[in-house]
Design a protein around this motif. Structure first.
Motif, PDB file in Angstrom:
ATOM      1  N   LEU A  10       0.499  -0.853  -0.272  1.00 24.66           N
ATOM      2  CA  LEU A  10      -0.143   0.004  -0.046  1.00 24.66           C
ATOM      3  C   LEU A  10       0.584   1.397   0.494  1.00 24.66           C
ATOM      4  CD1 LEU A  10      -2.490  -1.085   2.653  1.00 24.66           C
ATOM      5  CD2 LEU A  10      -3.021  -0.487   0.439  1.00 24.66           C
ATOM      6  N   GLY A  11      -0.512   2.381   0.024  1.00 22.56           N
ATOM      7  CA  GLY A  11       0.961   3.673  -0.453  1.00 22.56           C
ATOM      8  C   GLY A  11       1.550   4.118   0.884  1.00 22.56           C
ATOM      9  N   ASP A  12       0.953   3.714   1.804  1.00 25.51           N
ATOM     10  CA  ASP A  12       1.639   3.761   3.492  1.00 25.51           C
ATOM     11  C   ASP A  12       2.919   2.778   3.678  1.00 25.51           C
ATOM     12  OD1 ASP A  12      -0.523   2.202   3.986  1.00 25.51           O
ATOM     13  OD2 ASP A  12      -1.131   3.665   5.680  1.00 25.51           O
ATOM     14  N   GLU A  35      -2.752   2.916  -7.290  1.00 26.96           N
ATOM     15  CA  GLU A  35      -2.994   4.509  -7.518  1.00 26.96           C
ATOM     16  C   GLU A  35      -4.223   4.195  -7.470  1.00 26.96           C
ATOM     17  OE1 GLU A  35      -1.283   6.964 -10.158  1.00 26.96           O
ATOM     18  OE2 GLU A  35       0.994   5.597  -9.299  1.00 26.96           O
ATOM     19  N   VAL A  36      -5.384   4.373  -6.646  1.00 23.13           N
ATOM     20  CA  VAL A  36      -6.701   4.516  -6.382  1.00 23.13           C
ATOM     21  C   VAL A  36      -7.321   5.528  -6.150  1.00 23.13           C
ATOM     22  CG1 VAL A  36      -6.728   2.069  -6.590  1.00 23.13           C
ATOM     23  CG2 VAL A  36      -7.431   2.884  -4.679  1.00 23.13           C
ATOM     24  N   GLU A  39      -8.572   5.418  -2.422  1.00 21.26           N
ATOM     25  CA  GLU A  39      -8.391   5.762  -1.344  1.00 21.26           C
ATOM     26  C   GLU A  39      -8.069   7.136  -1.324  1.00 21.26           C
ATOM     27  OE1 GLU A  39      -7.153   3.553   1.261  1.00 21.26           O
ATOM     28  OE2 GLU A  39      -8.688   2.277  -0.120  1.00 21.26           O
ATOM     29  N   GLY A  40      -7.766   7.678  -3.007  1.00 27.48           N
ATOM     30  CA  GLY A  40      -7.687   9.205  -2.672  1.00 27.48           C
ATOM     31  C   GLY A  40      -8.975   9.804  -1.891  1.00 27.48           C
ATOM     32  N   HIS A  45      -8.404  13.915   1.420  1.00 26.52           N
ATOM     33  CA  HIS A  45      -6.943  14.241   2.047  1.00 26.52           C
ATOM     34  C   HIS A  45      -6.709  15.813   1.282  1.00 26.52           C
ATOM     35  CE1 HIS A  45      -6.490   9.956   3.718  1.00 26.52           C
ATOM     36  NE2 HIS A  45      -7.167   9.357   2.037  1.00 26.52           N
ATOM     37  N   ILE A  50      -1.775  13.685  -1.123  1.00 27.30           N
ATOM     38  CA  ILE A  50      -1.573  13.131  -2.364  1.00 27.30           C
ATOM     39  C   ILE A  50      -0.440  12.530  -3.090  1.00 27.30           C
ATOM     40  CG2 ILE A  50      -3.373  11.974  -4.480  1.00 27.30           C
ATOM     41  CD1 ILE A  50      -5.379  13.182  -2.296  1.00 27.30           C
ATOM     42  N   ILE A  53       2.273  10.688  -1.843  1.00 24.87           N
ATOM     43  CA  ILE A  53       2.270   9.155  -1.814  1.00 24.87           C
ATOM     44  C   ILE A  53       2.258   8.609  -2.705  1.00 24.87           C
ATOM     45  CG2 ILE A  53       0.360   7.294  -1.434  1.00 24.87           C
ATOM     46  CD1 ILE A  53      -0.266   8.995   1.324  1.00 24.87           C
ATOM     47  N   LEU A  54       1.268   9.543  -4.048  1.00 25.83           N
ATOM     48  CA  LEU A  54       1.535   9.182  -5.163  1.00 25.83           C
ATOM     49  C   LEU A  54       3.039   8.225  -6.018  1.00 25.83           C
ATOM     50  CD1 LEU A  54      -1.894   9.626  -6.882  1.00 25.83           C
ATOM     51  CD2 LEU A  54      -0.830   8.265  -5.434  1.00 25.83           C
ATOM     52  N   MET A  57       4.222   6.275  -4.000  1.00 29.77           N
ATOM     53  CA  MET A  57       4.837   4.588  -4.416  1.00 29.77           C
ATOM     54  C   MET A  57       5.402   4.419  -6.282  1.00 29.77           C
ATOM     55  SD  MET A  57       0.787   3.952  -3.864  1.00 29.77           S
ATOM     56  CE  MET A  57       0.679   2.797  -4.264  1.00 29.77           C
ATOM     57  N   ILE A  85      -8.696  -0.624  -4.029  1.00 30.00           N
ATOM     58  CA  ILE A  85      -7.529  -2.079  -3.558  1.00 30.00           C
ATOM     59  C   ILE A  85      -8.012  -3.088  -3.756  1.00 30.00           C
ATOM     60  CG2 ILE A  85      -5.980  -2.761  -1.881  1.00 30.00           C
ATOM     61  CD1 ILE A  85      -5.072   0.235  -2.693  1.00 30.00           C
ATOM     62  N   GLY A 107      -3.275   0.693   8.266  1.00 29.43           N
ATOM     63  CA  GLY A 107      -3.655   1.301   9.162  1.00 29.43           C
ATOM     64  C   GLY A 107      -4.777   1.558   9.477  1.00 29.43           C
ATOM     65  N   PHE A 392      -2.670   8.774   9.261  1.00 26.12           N
ATOM     66  CA  PHE A 392      -2.845   7.862   9.003  1.00 26.12           C
ATOM     67  C   PHE A 392      -4.129   7.598  10.336  1.00 26.12           C
ATOM     68  CE2 PHE A 392       0.279   8.374   6.291  1.00 26.12           C
ATOM     69  CZ  PHE A 392      -0.082   8.643   5.247  1.00 26.12           C
TER      70      PHE A 392
HETATM   71  C1  DLZ Z   1      -3.712   7.900   1.590  1.00 30.39           C
HETATM   72  C2  DLZ Z   1      -3.928   7.346   0.533  1.00 30.39           C
HETATM   73  C3  DLZ Z   1      -3.843   7.149  -0.930  1.00 30.39           C
HETATM   74  C4  DLZ Z   1      -4.708   8.730  -0.884  1.00 30.39           C
HETATM   75  N1  DLZ Z   1      -3.647   6.815  -2.286  1.00 30.39           N
HETATM   76  C5  DLZ Z   1      -3.292   5.999  -1.887  1.00 30.39           C
HETATM   77  C6  DLZ Z   1      -3.814   5.368  -3.231  1.00 30.39           C
HETATM   78  O1  DLZ Z   1      -3.901   5.575  -4.709  1.00 30.39           O
HETATM   79  N2  DLZ Z   1      -3.397   3.181  -2.878  1.00 30.39           N
HETATM   80  C7  DLZ Z   1      -2.554   3.411  -1.628  1.00 30.39           C
HETATM   81  O2  DLZ Z   1      -1.831   1.998  -1.693  1.00 30.39           O
HETATM   82  N3  DLZ Z   1      -2.898   3.829  -0.919  1.00 30.39           N
HETATM   83  C8  DLZ Z   1      -2.973   4.991  -0.527  1.00 30.39           C
HETATM   84  N4  DLZ Z   1      -3.457   5.916   0.127  1.00 30.39           N
HETATM   85  C9  DLZ Z   1      -2.798   5.087   1.558  1.00 30.39           C
HETATM   86  C10 DLZ Z   1      -3.752   4.322   2.002  1.00 30.39           C
HETATM   87  O3  DLZ Z   1      -5.229   5.054   2.562  1.00 30.39           O
HETATM   88  C11 DLZ Z   1      -3.596   3.230   3.660  1.00 30.39           C
HETATM   89  O4  DLZ Z   1      -2.508   2.349   3.839  1.00 30.39           O
HETATM   90  C12 DLZ Z   1      -4.585   2.695   4.738  1.00 30.39           C
HETATM   91  O5  DLZ Z   1      -5.343   4.615   5.081  1.00 30.39           O
HETATM   92  C13 DLZ Z   1      -4.531   2.420   5.899  1.00 30.39           C
HETATM   93  O6  DLZ Z   1      -3.266   2.820   6.163  1.00 30.39           O
END
Ligand code: DLZ
Ligand code: FAD
Ligand code: SF4
Length: 505
Positions: A10-12, A35-36, A39-40, A45, A50, A53-54, A57, A85, A107, A392
């Motif tokens: 994941l992005g974090d 990237e989806v 989540e954005g 956010h 954003i 994170i992108l 990634m 995801i 998280g 987060f």
């Molecule tokens: C915060 C975030 C954002 C904005 N975009 C993505 C994404 O496109 N792809 C991804 O894998 N993770 C993203 N994240 C982080 C997730 O939201 C994060 O893993 C969860 O909130 C759990 O902490």
């Protein structure tokens, strides 16, 4: 030939040694990074968050490919992207004939539920980046009535040996805070945190984010680190030039110096570019006084690990806690609407511009105001989760609902963090330029924190008056004349009515 497994990153979770990658087989498995929009937009956010994170990634996927991993990467604007995801895992599973997924515990409870309910076998492994495992925290918590951070922190010091000589704390004390937390003056020589010129990947992402998201927050001046090498540069700079001043300036607030002597590493810790134990070990040997080093290590080894433990222990219900029955809507000022309060304008304006505010701005300005004004803690929680680069749910929610809003009834904080304008005046230079007078206790021109502070204590007397740490506050209130107390409470009613009408406060 054995079917590949999908390895979710994941992005974090941008850490080479994270459990999902450690459990994978490079020659067989496929790393999925996606990237989806889900989540954005699950939270609005800040655009800089954003973008960070992108970009991180994309850079991490290049790094993994360089290490020989097969990475299936979805860009946000790929036409076949399902924009969630779960959807991307199912799409790649069908494409590559993968029969199962390996993931690291995420998280946020929302995404955890989505992954746990995936229509594919999924093995969710513990997040091995934390110093304290979930089982360790539960064992610590379940054995005691009160979960005070200070005691947990001592356990972590003993476990890691950080700042220990044998079984004793370095310097003979666990905590050197008495020497910390002073006001600060402006200082043109105070070292500035490193910033990074956007590279071509960052520029492409900045354009994408500006086209796809219309959230609160500016994308101008994006200078965050977006890979491990850059994050290490930020850490190196802090250790060499800033840490020595950290303790003393930790609680200070200055209008023209929003970052003071803070590390600005929380986004990198939280997305996995830095690891908490490596940061603490670097600080331990830094050329800085013990009160600065201990104070800094306590934030990471103590507070950060403790918040994560509480989040896991409390489960998803924690997010709806509201023991003080606070129900007022979040004032428009939090989203950049006008306010006459210089401290709020500074903290929120800086947040909009940079996605960052330091701990005391979050706790004693925006958090303090929301608590005193009786704002719904769920609205406050969503605001903090949206606007900060490091937000987060696992770390934001305990800080906001527990430490700042007392919505959990005192699991985290032994008393509510509330203050009148006097504290903000002592620790900042905001009040000098404010439309309100901090020294004025009643009347139209008085600092709103003053009346709201006493009103809060009066409103919640039944809950707090027997709290040993709050007795002095109630004794001071009770010593005021009945007429003065009535005027203060009437003033608070007027301020709250103005908030309810949407008037500028
Ligand atoms: C915060 C975030 C954002 C904005 N975009 C993505 C994404 O496109 N792809 C991804 O894998 N993770 C993203 N994240 C982080 C997730 O939201 C994060 O893993 C969860 O909130 C759990 O902490
Ligand atoms: P510094 O002041 O330099 O501290 C060093 C490190 O210590 C931080 O990077 C962080 O990793 C850790 N740390 C310090 N205090 C805490 C804490 N209370 N909890 C967890 N870690 C801590 N922190 C987040 O990472 N994400 C959040 O969403 C978040 N929301 C907060 C909301 C409120 C209302 C409050 C009061 C605090 C919140 N914090 C949050 C904690 C703290 O404000 C930030 O970690 C800090 O401001 C990050 O900036 P820095 O790296 O410059 O920190
Ligand atoms: Fe904030 Fe009150 Fe000071 Fe104005 S006078 S800056 S509202 S604390």
């Amino acid at each position: 030939m054995v079917n590949p497994r999908l390895i979710l990153v994941l992005g974090d979770q941008l850490t080479e040694t994270i459990s999902a990658l450690s459990a994978a087989d490079k020659s067989r498995d496929i790393v999925v990074m996606a990237e989806v929009m889900a989540e954005g937009t699950s939270t609005a956010h800040h655009p800089q968050k954003i973008a960070m994170i992108l970009t991180a990634m994309r850079k991490f996927s290049v790094h993994l490919r360089g290490q020989g991993w097969h990475v299936a990467y979805s860009k946000l604007d790929d036409v076949e992207n399902t924009q969630s995801i779960g959807g991307e895992l199912l799409r790649y599973a069908a494409q590559h004939g993968a029969g199962s997924v390996i993931a690291t515990r995420c998280g946020e409870w929302r995404l955890h539920a989505e992954l746990a309910g995936l229509a594919l076998p999924i093995n969710i492994l513990e997040d091995n980046r934390f110093i304290c495992s979930e089982a360790e925290f539960l064992a610590w918590a379940d054995g005691r009535r009160e979960w005070r951070m200070e005691y947990f922190y001592r356990e972590m010091r003993r476990k890691t040996g950080l700042l220990m000589v044998g079984d004793q704390p370095v310097g003979g004390r666990w905590n050197f805070d008495a020497e910390n937390r002073k006001p600060a003056g402006s200082d043109l020589l105070r070292p500035r945190p490193p910033r990074f010129e956007p590279c071509s990947i960052t520029r492409e992402v900045l354009k994408l984010v500006s086209e796809k998201f219309n959230h609160f927050g500016s994308l101008d001046d994006f200078g965050w680190a977006t890979d491990r090498d850059q994050a290490i540069q930020v850490l190196d700079h802090f250790i060499a030039h800033v840490l020595a001043r950290f303790g003393a300036e930790q609680d200070a607030m200055l209008r023209d110096d929003p970052t003071l002597s803070h590390a600005l590493i929380s986004p990198y810790l939280n997305i996995g570019l830095l690891l908490p134990l490596e940061v603490c070990r670097r600080a331990e040997t830094a050329p800085a006084p013990i009160e600065a080093v201990e104070g800094f290590i306590r934030q990471i080894l103590g507070w950060r690990e403790y918040m994560r433990g509480i989040y896991m222990r409390q489960g998803p219900d924690y997010m709806s806690k509201n023991v003080l029955d606070a129900a007022r809507s979040l004032p428009a000022a939090y989203w950049g609407g006008p306010t006459k309060m210089a401290c709020m304008a500074a903290a929120i304006g800086q947040t909009k511009q940079t996605a960052y505010a330091h701990h005391i701005q979050r706790l004693m300005v925006t958090g303090n105001f929301a608590l005193l004004a009786g704002i719904s803690p769920q609205e406050v929680h969503h605001w903090y989760l949206s606007v900060y680069i490091d937000a987060f749910e696992w770390v934001e929610a305990p800080n906001v609902l527990g430490m700042s809003q007392f919505a959990d009834g005192g699991i985290i904080a032994s008393k509510p963090y509330v203050s009148s304008g006097a504290y903000i005046n002592r620790m900042s230079d905001y009040c000098g330029s404010c439309a309100y007078k901090v020294g004025q206790k009643t009347g139209d021109g008085a600092c709103p924190f003053n009346a709201l502070y006493w009103d809060f204590l009066d409103r919640h007397r039944a809950r707090f008056s027997r709290n040993a740490r709050m007795g002095q506050m109630y004794r001071t209130w009770d010593k005021l004349t009945p007429e003065h107390r009535a005027t203060v409470l009437q003033d608070a009613v007027k301020i709250l009515a103005r908030l309810d009408r949407g008037d500028v406060v």
